[in-house]
Design a protein around this motif. Structure first.
Motif, PDB file in Angstrom:
ATOM      1  N   GLN A  69       1.041  -1.204   0.047  1.00 13.57           N
ATOM      2  CA  GLN A  69       0.156   0.138  -0.041  1.00 13.57           C
ATOM      3  C   GLN A  69       0.799   1.162   0.010  1.00 13.57           C
ATOM      4  OE1 GLN A  69      -3.243  -0.615  -0.602  1.00 13.57           O
ATOM      5  NE2 GLN A  69      -2.473  -2.739  -0.410  1.00 13.57           N
ATOM      6  N   GLY A  70       0.576   2.231  -0.897  1.00 14.04           N
ATOM      7  CA  GLY A  70       1.437   3.520  -0.940  1.00 14.04           C
ATOM      8  C   GLY A  70       2.668   3.318  -1.725  1.00 14.04           C
ATOM      9  N   MET A  71       2.632   2.163  -2.617  1.00 15.52           N
ATOM     10  CA  MET A  71       3.941   1.809  -3.338  1.00 15.52           C
ATOM     11  C   MET A  71       3.777   2.390  -4.500  1.00 15.52           C
ATOM     12  SD  MET A  71       5.274  -1.995  -4.609  1.00 15.52           S
ATOM     13  CE  MET A  71       3.790  -2.385  -5.524  1.00 15.52           C
TER      14      MET A  71
ATOM     15  N   LEU B 142      10.780  -0.022 -11.088  1.00 13.31           N
ATOM     16  CA  LEU B 142      11.569  -0.190  -9.587  1.00 13.31           C
ATOM     17  C   LEU B 142      10.212   0.187  -8.686  1.00 13.31           C
ATOM     18  CD1 LEU B 142      13.829  -0.173  -7.657  1.00 13.31           C
ATOM     19  CD2 LEU B 142      14.085   2.264  -8.126  1.00 13.31           C
ATOM     20  N   PHE B 143       9.898  -0.873  -7.746  1.00 15.70           N
ATOM     21  CA  PHE B 143       8.818  -0.540  -6.742  1.00 15.70           C
ATOM     22  C   PHE B 143       9.417   0.054  -5.385  1.00 15.70           C
ATOM     23  CE2 PHE B 143       7.325  -3.382  -9.940  1.00 15.70           C
ATOM     24  CZ  PHE B 143       5.993  -2.775 -10.298  1.00 15.70           C
ATOM     25  N   THR B 144       9.000   1.105  -4.987  1.00 17.62           N
ATOM     26  CA  THR B 144       9.300   1.782  -3.668  1.00 17.62           C
ATOM     27  C   THR B 144       8.295   2.307  -3.009  1.00 17.62           C
ATOM     28  OG1 THR B 144       9.656   4.032  -4.901  1.00 17.62           O
ATOM     29  CG2 THR B 144      11.473   2.516  -4.861  1.00 17.62           C
ATOM     30  N   VAL B 145       8.447   2.370  -1.598  1.00 16.91           N
ATOM     31  CA  VAL B 145       7.464   2.843  -0.494  1.00 16.91           C
ATOM     32  C   VAL B 145       8.282   3.934   0.198  1.00 16.91           C
ATOM     33  CG1 VAL B 145       6.315   2.695   1.303  1.00 16.91           C
ATOM     34  CG2 VAL B 145       5.873   0.976  -0.367  1.00 16.91           C
ATOM     35  N   GLY B 146       8.282   5.006  -0.138  1.00 16.34           N
ATOM     36  CA  GLY B 146       9.244   6.162   0.552  1.00 16.34           C
ATOM     37  C   GLY B 146      10.618   6.014  -0.127  1.00 16.34           C
ATOM     38  N   ASP B 147      11.362   5.862   1.042  1.00 16.54           N
ATOM     39  CA  ASP B 147      12.717   5.363   0.567  1.00 16.54           C
ATOM     40  C   ASP B 147      13.397   4.170   0.466  1.00 16.54           C
ATOM     41  OD1 ASP B 147      13.142   8.437   0.357  1.00 16.54           O
ATOM     42  OD2 ASP B 147      14.020   8.620   2.361  1.00 16.54           O
ATOM     43  N   THR B 148      12.222   3.115   0.642  1.00 12.90           N
ATOM     44  CA  THR B 148      12.593   1.903   0.659  1.00 12.90           C
ATOM     45  C   THR B 148      12.080   1.274  -0.568  1.00 12.90           C
ATOM     46  OG1 THR B 148      12.159   1.689   3.278  1.00 12.90           O
ATOM     47  CG2 THR B 148      12.060  -0.393   1.762  1.00 12.90           C
ATOM     48  N   THR B 149      13.241   0.269  -1.141  1.00 12.73           N
ATOM     49  CA  THR B 149      12.926  -0.412  -2.455  1.00 12.73           C
ATOM     50  C   THR B 149      11.968  -1.646  -1.970  1.00 12.73           C
ATOM     51  OG1 THR B 149      14.484   0.548  -3.623  1.00 12.73           O
ATOM     52  CG2 THR B 149      14.189  -1.435  -4.374  1.00 12.73           C
ATOM     53  N   LEU B 150      11.184  -2.112  -2.661  1.00 12.04           N
ATOM     54  CA  LEU B 150      10.579  -3.273  -2.143  1.00 12.04           C
ATOM     55  C   LEU B 150      10.991  -4.465  -3.492  1.00 12.04           C
ATOM     56  CD1 LEU B 150       6.849  -2.299  -1.409  1.00 12.04           C
ATOM     57  CD2 LEU B 150       8.795  -2.789   0.268  1.00 12.04           C
ATOM     58  N   GLY B 151      11.037  -3.888  -4.644  1.00 14.38           N
ATOM     59  CA  GLY B 151      11.536  -4.902  -5.420  1.00 14.38           C
ATOM     60  C   GLY B 151      11.911  -4.384  -7.114  1.00 14.38           C
TER      61      GLY B 151
END
Length: 298
Positions: free
Chosen positions: A240-242, A256-265
């Motif tokens: 959620q929010g990605m 590139l999938f991120t949430v904020g400054d975090t890379t999810l995948g």
């Protein structure tokens, strides 16, 4: 103004050839972390040697890095036998493709690195030095301390193996971008049928979670299975929010999938004739350091 330190850096063969050394080791290992370890070990060897006695620093450094990478790859392959789920390479941010660098770009693509993973460590080293960087059989023989005849046989075997398995007829960047945008729009609808329409009948999806995060433990085949898995991943609470962005990853425009400054995948797509033939999703957080926002371009 060039400082004394800058001048020393420019005169240091290790720094001068570091990009080449990284490129060779990464193509052999498929891992940024392992590549950086190899380069660190190579630098220590270089710092300890009588550099004035080295007549060909570039050749010396390539030999050191290749052999260090070969040793690490041999042990890495044993570790990968117990890896949880499909193993995919560690992605890196790269520069946009240029026509004169097309061969280098192809050799670093996710699909090609997966093919290289099926070679023996020696075959992989020979293939990278010969087919990617253009070293002669004699030069490779000197680097690996083997006979030129055996290197010729290994090079021929590795090339035939790769040609039989490498992806064919991938779309040009413009078509890949167009199909990927349609794919994102279809995923946003949450409708499996909308996603399935963009998937080829023989589509395959691999996901690497490494046992750290949830991912499919086996390859997924067919539009129905792939579409439902994708929508399931996107529906998870941590998604959620990605946001999804286009980035040049391993020489290709990928997601590139991120949430904020975090890379999810990272999701790399293989597109042919307007449809997605293959998807490779790197979800293992231990393999995403090279594609985090602000990561250096390799």
């Amino acid at each position: 103004m060039i400082t004394t330190a800058d001048a020393q850096d420019q005169a240091d063969p290790f720094l001068t050839h570091r990009r080449l050394l990284f490129a060779a080791a990464y193509r052999m290992l498929g891992s940024v972390a392992d590549t950086e370890d190899v380069l660190q070990d190579a630098w220590l060897k270089w710092a300890a040697v009588d550099q004035g006695a080295v007549q060909q620093p570039k050749a010396y450094l390539v030999r050191v890095v290749t052999n260090l990478a070969l040793n690490r790859l041999t042990s890495a392959q044993a570790r990968r036998e117990s890896y949880v789920g499909p193993w995919l390479p560690e992605p890196v941010l790269t520069e946009p493709d240029a026509a004169e660098r097309a061969e280098l770009t192809d050799s670093v693509s996710m699909a090609m690195l997966v093919v290289l993973e099926t070679l023996s460590p020696l075959e992989r080293a020979v293939f990278v030095l010969r087919e990617v960087f253009g070293y002669s059989h004699a030069e490779i023989a000197g680097t690996l301390e083997r006979s030129e005849a055996s290197i010729r046989q290994t090079a021929h075997r590795a090339k035939a193996h790769v040609q039989a398995r490498r992806p064919r007829f991938d779309a040009d960047p413009a078509q890949r971008r167009q199909v990927t945008e349609r794919f994102l729009a279809a995923c946003a609808t949450g409708e499996a049928r909308a996603v399935m329409e963009l998937l080829a009948p023989e589509v395959i999806a691999w996901s690497d979670g490494g046992g750290v995060v949830r991912a499919a433990r086996r390859p997924l085949y067919g539009p129905d299975h792939v579409a439902r898995w994708l929508l399931g991943v996107l529906a998870k609470p941590d998604a959620q929010g990605m946001t999804a962005s286009f980035e040049w990853i391993n020489g290709e425009q990928s997601l590139l999938f991120t949430v904020g400054d975090t890379t999810l995948g990272v999701l790399c797509l293989e597109v042919r004739e307007g449809r997605i033939q293959a998807l490779r999703a790197q979800l293992n957080p231990h393999k995403l350091a090279g594609v985090r926002p602000g990561a250096p371009v390799s």
